[in-house]
Write a protein that holds these residues in place. Structure first.
Motif, mmCIF file in Angstrom:
data_model
loop_
_atom_site.group_PDB
_atom_site.id
_atom_site.type_symbol
_atom_site.label_atom_id
_atom_site.label_comp_id
_atom_site.label_asym_id
_atom_site.label_seq_id
_atom_site.Cartn_x
_atom_site.Cartn_y
_atom_site.Cartn_z
ATOM 1 N N TRP A 78 -36.875 -13.898 56.685
ATOM 2 C CA TRP A 78 -38.072 -14.576 56.372
ATOM 3 C C TRP A 78 -36.981 -16.205 56.749
ATOM 4 N N ARG A 109 -31.753 -11.578 49.725
ATOM 5 C CA ARG A 109 -33.171 -11.584 48.808
ATOM 6 C C ARG A 109 -34.300 -11.246 49.945
ATOM 7 N N LEU A 111 -36.446 -8.009 52.012
ATOM 8 C CA LEU A 111 -36.864 -6.279 52.162
ATOM 9 C C LEU A 111 -36.098 -5.206 53.133
ATOM 10 N N ARG A 130 -26.248 -5.279 53.142
ATOM 11 C CA ARG A 130 -27.271 -5.716 51.922
ATOM 12 C C ARG A 130 -27.196 -6.100 50.714
ATOM 13 N N GLY A 132 -29.777 -7.720 47.900
ATOM 14 C CA GLY A 132 -30.844 -8.039 47.830
ATOM 15 C C GLY A 132 -30.991 -8.996 46.672
ATOM 16 N N ASP A 133 -29.774 -8.524 45.975
ATOM 17 C CA ASP A 133 -30.446 -9.170 44.391
ATOM 18 C C ASP A 133 -29.933 -10.958 44.863
ATOM 19 N N VAL B 39 -36.167 -16.557 45.524
ATOM 20 C CA VAL B 39 -35.564 -17.436 45.795
ATOM 21 C C VAL B 39 -36.423 -18.803 45.308
ATOM 22 N N GLN B 51 -40.798 -16.136 51.995
ATOM 23 C CA GLN B 51 -40.155 -15.439 51.054
ATOM 24 C C GLN B 51 -41.097 -14.340 49.873
ATOM 25 N N ARG B 54 -43.643 -12.378 52.017
ATOM 26 C CA ARG B 54 -43.556 -11.872 52.420
ATOM 27 C C ARG B 54 -43.355 -10.278 51.177
ATOM 28 N N PHE B 58 -45.654 -7.043 50.662
ATOM 29 C CA PHE B 58 -44.805 -5.981 50.178
ATOM 30 C C PHE B 58 -45.915 -5.456 49.064
ATOM 31 N N ARG B 61 -49.017 -3.938 50.397
ATOM 32 C CA ARG B 61 -49.027 -2.517 51.247
ATOM 33 C C ARG B 61 -48.140 -1.168 50.037
ATOM 34 N N ALA B 78 -35.918 -2.582 42.747
ATOM 35 C CA ALA B 78 -35.142 -2.235 43.941
ATOM 36 C C ALA B 78 -34.713 -2.653 44.625
ATOM 37 N N GLU B 79 -35.765 -3.449 45.550
ATOM 38 C CA GLU B 79 -35.082 -4.578 46.765
ATOM 39 C C GLU B 79 -34.603 -5.413 46.195
ATOM 40 N N TYR B 80 -35.022 -6.195 44.648
ATOM 41 C CA TYR B 80 -34.286 -7.831 44.487
ATOM 42 C C TYR B 80 -33.598 -7.387 43.426
ATOM 43 N N GLY B 81 -34.068 -6.131 42.648
ATOM 44 C CA GLY B 81 -32.738 -6.616 41.388
ATOM 45 C C GLY B 81 -34.088 -6.634 39.935
#
Lengths: 183, 156
Positions: A78, A109, A111, A130, A132-133, B39, B51, B54, B58, B61, B78-81
Protein backbone atom coordinates in the motif's frame (compact mmCIF):
# COMPACT_ATOMS: atom_id res chain seq x y z
CA UNK A 1 5.04 -1.50 72.98
CA UNK A 2 3.43 1.35 70.99
CA UNK A 3 6.84 2.04 69.49
CA UNK A 4 7.25 -1.52 68.27
CA UNK A 5 3.74 -1.60 66.74
CA UNK A 6 4.47 1.74 65.03
CA UNK A 7 7.72 0.32 63.70
CA UNK A 8 5.84 -2.76 62.48
CA UNK A 9 3.19 -0.56 60.83
CA UNK A 10 5.88 1.56 59.21
CA UNK A 11 7.67 -1.50 57.88
CA UNK A 12 4.40 -2.90 56.44
CA UNK A 13 3.69 0.46 54.86
CA UNK A 14 7.23 0.64 53.52
CA UNK A 15 6.94 -2.78 51.94
CA UNK A 16 3.56 -1.92 50.36
CA UNK A 17 4.90 1.42 49.09
CA UNK A 18 8.03 -0.25 47.73
CA UNK A 19 5.94 -2.87 45.96
CA UNK A 20 3.73 -0.15 44.49
CA UNK A 21 6.70 1.84 43.24
CA UNK A 22 8.32 -1.31 41.81
CA UNK A 23 5.08 -2.21 40.02
CA UNK A 24 4.81 1.25 38.43
CA UNK A 25 8.49 1.27 37.42
CA UNK A 26 8.14 -2.27 36.04
CA UNK A 27 5.16 -1.26 33.92
CA UNK A 28 7.02 1.79 32.61
CA UNK A 29 10.09 -0.28 31.71
CA UNK A 30 7.90 -2.90 30.03
CA UNK A 31 6.16 -0.18 28.04
CA UNK A 32 9.46 1.28 26.88
CA UNK A 33 10.96 -2.11 26.02
CA UNK A 34 7.86 -3.34 24.19
CA UNK A 35 7.82 -0.18 22.05
CA UNK A 36 11.10 -1.36 20.56
CA UNK A 37 14.47 0.27 20.31
CA UNK A 38 14.89 3.84 19.18
CA UNK A 39 16.74 2.65 16.07
CA UNK A 40 19.87 0.89 14.93
CA UNK A 41 23.16 2.68 14.52
CA UNK A 42 25.81 1.72 11.97
CA UNK A 43 27.96 -0.99 13.57
CA UNK A 44 25.13 -2.40 15.68
CA UNK A 45 24.27 -6.08 15.28
CA UNK A 46 21.18 -6.45 13.08
CA UNK A 47 18.15 -8.21 14.65
CA UNK A 48 17.80 -11.79 13.46
CA UNK A 49 14.27 -12.84 14.50
CA UNK A 50 12.78 -15.55 12.28
CA UNK A 51 9.90 -14.56 9.98
CA UNK A 52 7.55 -16.60 7.80
CA UNK A 53 8.19 -16.58 4.07
CA UNK A 54 5.68 -14.54 2.08
CA UNK A 55 5.22 -17.46 -0.31
CA UNK A 56 5.28 -20.99 1.06
CA UNK A 57 5.14 -22.25 4.59
CA UNK A 58 8.75 -21.95 5.70
CA UNK A 59 10.48 -19.30 7.74
CA UNK A 60 13.82 -17.54 7.51
CA UNK A 61 16.03 -15.42 9.68
CA UNK A 62 18.79 -12.97 8.89
CA UNK A 63 21.03 -15.43 10.73
CA UNK A 64 20.55 -17.78 7.75
CA UNK A 65 22.39 -15.18 5.64
CA UNK A 66 25.44 -14.95 7.91
CA UNK A 67 28.54 -14.80 5.72
CA UNK A 68 26.78 -12.80 2.98
CA UNK A 69 26.00 -9.14 2.50
CA UNK A 70 22.24 -8.58 2.76
CA UNK A 71 20.19 -5.55 1.86
CA UNK A 72 17.12 -5.85 4.12
CA UNK A 73 14.30 -3.87 2.54
CA UNK A 74 11.09 -3.19 4.52
CA UNK A 75 8.13 -2.50 2.26
CA UNK A 76 4.33 -2.80 1.93
CA UNK A 77 2.06 -3.05 -1.10
CA UNK A 78 0.00 0.00 0.00
CA UNK A 79 3.10 2.23 0.07
CA UNK A 80 3.63 4.24 -3.18
CA UNK A 81 7.40 4.85 -2.66
CA UNK A 82 7.80 1.09 -2.23
CA UNK A 83 6.33 0.62 -5.70
CA UNK A 84 8.70 3.26 -7.03
CA UNK A 85 11.86 1.60 -5.67
CA UNK A 86 10.96 -2.03 -6.47
CA UNK A 87 12.36 -2.04 -10.06
CA UNK A 88 15.72 -0.62 -8.90
CA UNK A 89 15.99 -3.27 -6.17
CA UNK A 90 15.18 -6.07 -8.61
CA UNK A 91 17.72 -4.77 -11.10
CA UNK A 92 20.35 -4.56 -8.35
CA UNK A 93 19.59 -8.13 -7.25
CA UNK A 94 19.94 -9.31 -10.87
CA UNK A 95 23.30 -7.56 -11.18
CA UNK A 96 24.82 -8.40 -7.78
CA UNK A 97 22.81 -11.26 -6.25
CA UNK A 98 24.74 -14.46 -5.61
CA UNK A 99 26.71 -16.28 -2.93
CA UNK A 100 28.11 -13.02 -1.57
CA UNK A 101 25.03 -10.80 -1.63
CA UNK A 102 21.21 -10.84 -1.59
CA UNK A 103 18.35 -8.40 -1.35
CA UNK A 104 15.90 -9.59 1.33
CA UNK A 105 12.40 -8.09 1.20
CA UNK A 106 10.26 -7.84 4.33
CA UNK A 107 6.56 -7.16 3.70
CA UNK A 108 5.43 -5.19 6.73
CA UNK A 109 1.92 -4.55 8.17
CA UNK A 110 0.40 -5.71 4.92
CA UNK A 111 -2.16 -8.27 3.80
CA UNK A 112 -0.56 -11.51 2.64
CA UNK A 113 -2.53 -11.57 -0.60
CA UNK A 114 -1.66 -7.93 -1.37
CA UNK A 115 2.02 -8.63 -0.69
CA UNK A 116 2.04 -11.64 -3.00
CA UNK A 117 0.31 -9.63 -5.74
CA UNK A 118 2.93 -6.90 -5.35
CA UNK A 119 5.78 -9.40 -5.76
CA UNK A 120 4.19 -10.85 -8.90
CA UNK A 121 3.36 -7.46 -10.42
CA UNK A 122 6.94 -6.23 -10.04
CA UNK A 123 8.53 -9.56 -10.93
CA UNK A 124 10.65 -9.59 -7.76
CA UNK A 125 12.97 -12.59 -7.68
CA UNK A 126 14.68 -12.03 -4.34
CA UNK A 127 13.43 -13.73 -1.14
CA UNK A 128 10.47 -12.16 0.63
CA UNK A 129 9.50 -12.52 4.30
CA UNK A 130 6.29 -11.50 6.04
CA UNK A 131 6.15 -9.19 9.05
CA UNK A 132 2.39 -8.80 9.50
CA UNK A 133 2.45 -7.32 13.01
CA UNK A 134 5.42 -5.06 12.23
CA UNK A 135 7.54 -6.40 15.11
CA UNK A 136 10.60 -6.93 12.91
CA UNK A 137 10.27 -3.40 11.51
CA UNK A 138 10.06 -2.12 15.09
CA UNK A 139 13.17 -4.16 16.05
CA UNK A 140 15.06 -2.33 13.30
CA UNK A 141 13.65 0.99 14.53
CA UNK A 142 12.01 1.87 11.23
CA UNK A 143 10.12 5.15 11.21
CA UNK A 144 8.29 4.66 7.92
CA UNK A 145 8.25 2.68 4.71
CA UNK A 146 10.24 1.87 2.75
CA UNK A 147 13.48 1.58 4.69
CA UNK A 148 16.59 -0.42 3.81
CA UNK A 149 19.48 -1.71 5.92
CA UNK A 150 22.72 -3.11 4.52
CA UNK A 151 24.02 -5.85 6.81
CA UNK A 152 27.59 -7.15 6.44
CA UNK A 153 28.64 -10.83 6.52
CA UNK A 154 29.27 -10.58 10.29
CA UNK A 155 25.67 -9.48 10.87
CA UNK A 156 26.52 -5.82 11.61
CA UNK A 157 24.63 -2.88 10.14
CA UNK A 158 26.73 -1.02 7.57
CA UNK A 159 24.24 1.33 5.86
CA UNK A 160 20.78 2.63 6.68
CA UNK A 161 18.58 4.18 4.00
CA UNK A 162 15.31 5.65 5.32
CA UNK A 163 12.96 6.19 2.39
CA UNK A 164 13.07 4.80 -1.13
CA UNK A 165 16.40 3.79 -2.65
CA UNK A 166 17.16 4.33 -6.32
CA UNK A 167 19.74 3.15 -8.84
CA UNK A 168 22.08 6.00 -7.95
CA UNK A 169 22.08 5.19 -4.22
CA UNK A 170 22.49 1.49 -4.84
CA UNK A 171 25.39 1.90 -7.26
CA UNK A 172 27.20 4.63 -5.33
CA UNK A 173 26.63 3.59 -1.72
CA UNK A 174 25.88 -0.12 -1.65
CA UNK A 175 27.77 -1.63 -4.59
CA UNK A 176 31.26 -0.37 -3.53
CA UNK A 177 30.94 -2.28 -0.24
CA UNK A 178 30.07 -5.61 -1.86
CA UNK A 179 32.56 -8.32 -2.89
CA UNK A 180 34.30 -6.99 -5.98
CA UNK A 181 33.53 -3.47 -4.80
CA UNK A 182 32.46 -1.94 -8.12
CA UNK A 183 29.18 -0.24 -9.01
CA UNK B 1 -48.49 -35.35 0.10
CA UNK B 2 -45.06 -36.29 1.43
CA UNK B 3 -43.36 -33.79 -0.86
CA UNK B 4 -45.73 -31.08 0.35
CA UNK B 5 -44.85 -31.78 3.99
CA UNK B 6 -41.15 -31.61 3.19
CA UNK B 7 -41.69 -28.28 1.42
CA UNK B 8 -43.61 -26.84 4.37
CA UNK B 9 -40.91 -28.05 6.80
CA UNK B 10 -38.16 -26.51 4.65
CA UNK B 11 -40.06 -23.23 4.45
CA UNK B 12 -40.56 -23.19 8.22
CA UNK B 13 -36.87 -23.88 8.80
CA UNK B 14 -35.91 -21.08 6.41
CA UNK B 15 -38.22 -18.62 8.19
CA UNK B 16 -36.85 -19.64 11.58
CA UNK B 17 -33.25 -19.47 10.44
CA UNK B 18 -33.51 -16.04 8.76
CA UNK B 19 -33.46 -13.86 11.90
CA UNK B 20 -30.51 -15.85 13.25
CA UNK B 21 -28.62 -15.41 9.99
CA UNK B 22 -29.39 -11.69 10.01
CA UNK B 23 -28.15 -11.39 13.59
CA UNK B 24 -24.89 -13.20 12.70
CA UNK B 25 -24.34 -11.06 9.61
CA UNK B 26 -21.15 -9.09 10.15
CA UNK B 27 -21.08 -5.43 9.21
CA UNK B 28 -18.12 -3.29 8.21
CA UNK B 29 -19.37 -0.40 10.37
CA UNK B 30 -19.45 -2.57 13.48
CA UNK B 31 -16.07 -4.23 12.86
CA UNK B 32 -14.45 -0.85 12.12
CA UNK B 33 -15.26 0.17 15.70
CA UNK B 34 -13.51 -2.87 17.14
CA UNK B 35 -10.27 -3.05 15.18
CA UNK B 36 -7.30 -0.79 14.68
CA UNK B 37 -5.48 0.53 11.66
CA UNK B 38 -2.04 -0.87 12.67
CA UNK B 39 -0.09 1.73 10.70
CA UNK B 40 -2.08 4.75 11.95
CA UNK B 41 -2.47 3.55 15.54
CA UNK B 42 -6.14 4.63 15.56
CA UNK B 43 -9.45 2.85 15.27
CA UNK B 44 -10.07 1.74 11.71
CA UNK B 45 -13.29 3.76 11.86
CA UNK B 46 -11.20 6.96 12.08
CA UNK B 47 -8.41 5.98 9.68
CA UNK B 48 -8.11 7.07 6.06
CA UNK B 49 -4.60 5.83 5.19
CA UNK B 50 -3.95 3.54 2.19
CA UNK B 51 -3.36 0.65 4.62
CA UNK B 52 -6.73 1.33 6.27
CA UNK B 53 -8.44 1.23 2.87
CA UNK B 54 -6.90 -2.16 2.14
CA UNK B 55 -7.99 -3.41 5.57
CA UNK B 56 -11.57 -2.34 4.78
CA UNK B 57 -11.44 -4.14 1.43
CA UNK B 58 -10.22 -7.26 3.26
CA UNK B 59 -13.12 -7.05 5.76
CA UNK B 60 -15.69 -6.49 3.00
CA UNK B 61 -14.34 -9.52 1.13
CA UNK B 62 -14.71 -11.62 4.27
CA UNK B 63 -18.28 -10.35 4.78
CA UNK B 64 -19.11 -11.27 1.18
CA UNK B 65 -17.81 -14.77 1.91
CA UNK B 66 -20.37 -15.00 4.74
CA UNK B 67 -17.87 -14.95 7.63
CA UNK B 68 -19.08 -13.98 11.11
CA UNK B 69 -17.68 -11.02 13.03
CA UNK B 70 -15.57 -13.31 15.22
CA UNK B 71 -14.17 -15.14 12.18
CA UNK B 72 -13.28 -11.85 10.50
CA UNK B 73 -11.51 -10.58 13.61
CA UNK B 74 -9.59 -13.87 13.79
CA UNK B 75 -8.58 -13.42 10.15
CA UNK B 76 -7.39 -9.88 10.89
CA UNK B 77 -5.34 -11.14 13.85
CA UNK B 78 -3.79 -13.77 11.57
CA UNK B 79 -2.77 -10.96 9.18
CA UNK B 80 -1.71 -8.20 11.57
CA UNK B 81 -1.31 -9.84 14.99
CA UNK B 82 -3.15 -9.17 18.27
CA UNK B 83 -2.47 -5.43 18.05
CA UNK B 84 -5.14 -5.10 15.37
CA UNK B 85 -7.80 -5.60 18.06
CA UNK B 86 -8.93 -2.38 19.74
CA UNK B 87 -9.54 -4.30 22.97
CA UNK B 88 -6.83 -6.79 23.91
CA UNK B 89 -7.95 -10.43 24.08
CA UNK B 90 -8.88 -11.59 27.57
CA UNK B 91 -6.22 -14.27 27.73
CA UNK B 92 -2.47 -14.62 28.21
CA UNK B 93 -0.48 -11.52 29.06
CA UNK B 94 -3.20 -9.27 27.54
CA UNK B 95 -5.43 -10.29 30.44
CA UNK B 96 -3.32 -7.98 32.62
CA UNK B 97 -4.90 -5.00 30.80
CA UNK B 98 -8.15 -5.90 32.57
CA UNK B 99 -6.81 -7.40 35.81
CA UNK B 100 -4.20 -4.77 36.76
CA UNK B 101 -6.54 -1.72 36.94
CA UNK B 102 -9.13 -3.69 38.94
CA UNK B 103 -6.45 -5.04 41.29
CA UNK B 104 -4.98 -1.54 41.70
CA UNK B 105 -8.41 -0.13 42.58
CA UNK B 106 -9.03 -2.92 45.10
CA UNK B 107 -5.62 -2.45 46.72
CA UNK B 108 -6.17 1.32 46.92
CA UNK B 109 -9.62 0.81 48.48
CA UNK B 110 -8.28 -1.68 51.05
CA UNK B 111 -5.33 0.61 51.90
CA UNK B 112 -7.71 3.56 52.33
CA UNK B 113 -10.05 1.54 54.55
CA UNK B 114 -7.14 0.31 56.72
CA UNK B 115 -5.79 3.85 56.96
CA UNK B 116 -9.16 5.31 58.02
CA UNK B 117 -9.68 2.52 60.59
CA UNK B 118 -6.25 3.06 62.14
CA UNK B 119 -6.72 6.83 62.20
CA UNK B 120 -10.09 6.50 63.95
CA UNK B 121 -8.71 3.91 66.39
CA UNK B 122 -5.89 6.32 67.26
CA UNK B 123 -8.57 8.88 68.17
CA UNK B 124 -7.89 11.17 65.24
CA UNK B 125 -10.70 13.58 64.53
CA UNK B 126 -12.79 12.68 67.67
CA UNK B 127 -15.09 15.53 68.76
CA UNK B 128 -13.72 15.55 72.32
CA UNK B 129 -10.20 16.04 71.06
CA UNK B 130 -11.33 18.79 68.70
CA UNK B 131 -13.04 20.68 71.51
CA UNK B 132 -10.02 20.29 73.75
CA UNK B 133 -7.83 21.74 71.04
CA UNK B 134 -10.20 24.72 70.71
CA UNK B 135 -10.15 25.57 74.48
CA UNK B 136 -8.18 28.78 75.32
CA UNK B 137 -5.15 28.09 77.52
CA UNK B 138 -3.43 30.31 80.03
CA UNK B 139 -0.29 31.99 78.64
CA UNK B 140 2.95 30.93 80.18
CA UNK B 141 4.86 33.28 82.45
CA UNK B 142 7.34 34.03 79.71
CA UNK B 143 4.59 34.82 77.22
CA UNK B 144 2.90 37.10 79.76
CA UNK B 145 6.15 39.02 80.26
CA UNK B 146 6.60 39.44 76.52
CA UNK B 147 3.01 40.63 76.19
CA UNK B 148 3.43 43.19 78.97
CA UNK B 149 6.67 44.44 77.41
CA UNK B 150 5.02 44.86 74.00
CA UNK B 151 2.02 46.71 75.46
CA UNK B 152 4.31 49.01 77.46
CA UNK B 153 6.24 49.85 74.25
CA UNK B 154 3.06 51.19 72.59
CA UNK B 155 1.84 53.05 75.72
CA UNK B 156 -1.75 53.45 74.51
Amino acid sequence: MPGSSLRRLLSVRSVISLLGVLAVVGLLVFGLVSKGSSGLAVGDPAPVSALPELEGGGSQSLADYRGRWVLVNFWASWCPPCRAEAPALEEFQQAHGGPGFAVLGVDTRDLTSDGRDFVRQHGLSYPQLRDGDGDAADDYGTTGLPESFLVDPAGKLRLHAPGAVDEEYLSEEVAPLLPGGKS
Amino acid sequence: MKAGAVLVAALALTLLASPVAAADQASLTEIEKQVMCPVCGTLLQLAESPQAQRERVFIERQIDEGKTEAEIKDALVAEYGDEVLALPPGSGFSLSAYVVPIAALLIAAVALAIGVLRWRRAGGGSPAEGEAAAQPTEPSERDSERLDADLARYDL
